[in-house]
Design an enzyme around this catalytic site. Structure first.
Site, PDB file in Angstrom:
ATOM      1  CG  HIS A  57     -47.212 -76.468  41.976  1.00  0.00           C
ATOM      2  ND1 HIS A  57     -47.912 -77.267  41.105  1.00  0.00           N
ATOM      3  CD2 HIS A  57     -47.707 -75.219  41.812  1.00  0.00           C
ATOM      4  CE1 HIS A  57     -48.778 -76.536  40.442  1.00  0.00           C
ATOM      5  NE2 HIS A  57     -48.689 -75.292  40.863  1.00  0.00           N
ATOM      6  CB  ALA A  58     -43.001 -81.092  44.015  1.00  0.00           C
ATOM      7  CB  CYS A  59     -41.396 -76.007  43.147  1.00  0.00           C
ATOM      8  SG  CYS A  59     -42.961 -75.244  42.671  1.00  0.00           S
ATOM      9  N   GLY A  60     -42.933 -76.052  46.282  1.00  0.00           N
ATOM     10  CA  GLY A  60     -43.266 -75.207  47.423  1.00  0.00           C
ATOM     11  C   GLY A  60     -44.228 -74.086  47.053  1.00  0.00           C
TER      12      GLY A  60
END
Ligand SMILES: Cc1cc2nc3c(=O)[nH]c(=O)nc-3n(C[C@H](O)[C@H](O)[C@H](O)COP(=O)(O)O)c2cc1C
Length: 182
Positions: free
Chosen positions: A155-158
């Site tokens: 995900h973009a959040c890592g």
């Protein structure tokens, strides 16, 4: 000749950039695409991009002058509706039958027994696994809403897990197949 009319609703996920490619693929295939975007979706992609890709103004505001009946008219005209990306917030909103914005009003104006309404969720894996999200999806499925299941991955959040929007080509292919079968 148009290959069908798709009501394409974008909600506030970072995956809005992938949804733009889905719109582009559908338009290239001859589909008429009417976009609808929540204020949160417009934080991720602009009306110029959506209008440029679809060739039509974006429906964003229930109260906009000249668009007073669009929340009924657009539902009448479309063959298939796709919420892509669908946020946790919008899934919960739809499952509660709330109609304070274009997405909610169009959903309630949609004849679920006659035409397909699809959602393609995209969110962090914890949001995806939350009981509130699961309960809303179960309710939407009961009503006949079709869910394009998200895929596993980063995900973009890592973080990593389920909740990623599938690749745009896969989503566009599903929509085109459904339109061809109608
Ligand atoms: C950078 C950023 C990325 C976000 N990505 C997502 C996401 O992928 N999925 C999701 O459900 N919410 C995501 N959110 C939260 C939603 O944007 C937020 O819940 C918003 O109120 C959704 O409104 P809408 O459903 O009306 O579009 C994100 C928020 C930010 C600031």
């Amino acid at each position: 000749m148009s290959q069908g009319n798709v009501l394409f609703l974008l909600t506030g996920s970072i995956a809005c950039y992938k949804a733009c490619t889905v719109i582009s693929r559908l338009v290239q295939a001859g589909v008429t695409v009417q976009t609808v975007a929540t204020p949160a979706a417009l934080r991720f992609v602009g009306t110029a991009t959506l209008e440029g890709l679809s060739g039509r103004p974006v429906f964003t505001d229930l109260w906009a002058e000249g668009q007073a009946l669009d929340h009924i008219e657009l539902a009448r005209r479309a063959d298939l509706a796709l919420v892509c990306p669908a946020t946790a917030n919008t899934l919960n909103q739809l499952a509660a039958g709330l109609a304070h914005d274009p997405v909610g009003t169009l959903f309630l104006a949609w004849e679920l027994d006659k035409k397909p309404w699809w959602v393609s969720p995209a969110m962090n894996h914890r949001m995806w696994e939350h009981p509130a999200t699961a309960a809303s999806l179960a309710r939407l499925r009961e009503w006949g809403v079709q869910v394009i299941d998200p895929v596993e991955g980063p995900h973009a959040c890592g973080e990593s897990g389920s909740g990623r929007l599938p690749e745009p080509e896969a989503i566009a292919a599903k929509v085109l197949a459904a339109l061809a079968a109608k």
